[in-house]
Design a protein around this motif. Structure first.
Motif: not given
Ligand code: GTP
Ligand code: MG
Length: 337
Positions: A96, A298, A300-303, A311-314, A316
């Motif tokens: 990460d 992108v 990092k993706i926070h799931a 939910d998923r938060l990308a 950028v």
């Protein structure tokens, strides 16, 4: 100057890296205090503020007291828009952190004054050096007994392979810790223990031989301070912005994040010298921030932040142009909007 270029010049995105427990999340919180983004130091622990507003917002992070994932926090200070990426130090989450380092224009390396340079810090700094990322070093926890400042500077040079340039200097340490001499701004900030969360005023001196310094910190400490400043001048290179920007010179600051001490000095110097968004190499060419077309990647993706929703938060990193909400953008890898 175009509006776009003006906006670009206002932005500074940086990562905070180190071995676990050096104080990255604590420092992040204190930096946010200066921007007025949060009202109270230590709000993470006392849980008095809304979830998500500070850095360690995942339940597991609260429970274990460590950071598991990179948090991105933004605040404004001195007409700049600053993005902090607070990374986890633990090696299990190093992936990460490595990805986060692709999204920052500079980093702050935190070192625990008692522990010195630790293993994860070495690994992370090595990555930054390979990429020539500009680095500032913050030596933290000066309220505790720790290693001698000059020994630490040596250690940073030897173990991390950096060329240091001290821009502040501690006066005493642990129980004798009196404050910081701020080389960057030429003043002394005294440590007021009873006012832990308050940032005291700094005392300005035009001349280091001014005897009023003796009155403030004592004759012995003043003598030591003068000798040490002499030593710094003769041993370490003078600050040079270009060398810093190329990753050839690393300014060092001392302080105590927990006590919000030396943090404003770090932040002011950061605003003065840290880079704005830099051109980024893509697979085909170098992309410049001032190009009109929006591009980004992108990092990092926070799931599953909320188990009840998928939910998923990308996250950028904007490389060029202007990002607009509710617009469709092409995801190059999949060829889809
Ligand atoms: N005495 C003292 N303790 C500090 C200082 N700064 C941070 N700490 C403490 O050090 C511990 C670790 O701080 P964190 O900010 O969570 O460390 P971190 O680097 O974010 O740790 P990871 O996210 O797990 O890598 C906490 O108990 C802090 O209260 C300081 O200036 N002085
Ligand atoms: Mg942390």
């Amino acid at each position: 100057m175009s509006d776009l270029i003006k906006e670009i010049q206002k932005r500074k995105t940086f990562g905070i890296i180190s071995h676990p427990d050096a104080g990255k999340t604590t420092l992040t919180e204190k930096l946010l205090l200066f921007g007025g983004a949060i009202q109270e130091a230590g709000a993470v622990k006392s849980n008095k503020i809304k979830k998500g507003a500070t850095s360690d917002f995942m339940e597991i992070e609260r429970q274990r007291g460590i950071s598991v994932a990179t948090s991105v926090l933004a605040f404004e200070y001195r007409d700049h828009k600053i993005n902090i990426l607070d990374t986890p130090g633990h090696k299990d989450f190093a992936e990460d952190t490595y990805r986060t380092l692709t999204a920052v224009d500079s980093v702050i390396v935190v070192i625990d004054v008692a522990k010195g340079v630790e293993e994860q810090t070495e690994k992370l700094v090595q990555v930054c050096r390979m990429r020539n990322i500009p680095m500032l070093v913050f030596i933290n926890k000066l309220d505790r007994e720790g290693k001698d400042a000059f020994d630490l500077l040596d250690e940073v040079e030897q173990k991390l392979g950096l060329t240091v340039c001290p821009l502040s200097l501690p006066i005493g340490m642990g129980s004798d810790f009196q404050g910081i001499y701020n080389i960057w701004e030429d003043n002394i900030q005294l440590f007021l223990e009873e006012k832990k969360q308050k940032v005291g005023d700094s005392i300005k001196f035009d001349d280091i031989n001014d005897t009023s310094i003796d009155d403030v910190i004592g004759e012995k400490a003043a003598k030591t301070l003068r000798e040490e400043l002499d030593l710094i001048q003769s041993v370490y290179p003078e600050f040079n912005r270009e060398d810093y920007m190329n990753g050839d010179l690393q300014p060092v600051f001392f302080g105590s994040a927990l006590n919000n001490f030396g943090v404003r000095e770090l932040l002011n110097a950061f605003i003065d010298i840290a880079p704005m968004p830099q051109p980024k190499e893509s697979e085909t060419r170098l992309v410049k921030p001032e190009e009109e077309t929006f591009t980004g990647f992108v990092f990092k993706i926070h799931a599953n932040m909320d188990p009840k929703h998928r939910d998923r938060l990308a996250f950028v990193k904007i490389v060029s142009g202007t990002f607009k909400r509710n617009e469709n953008y092409l995801l190059v890898r999949e060829g889809k909007k």
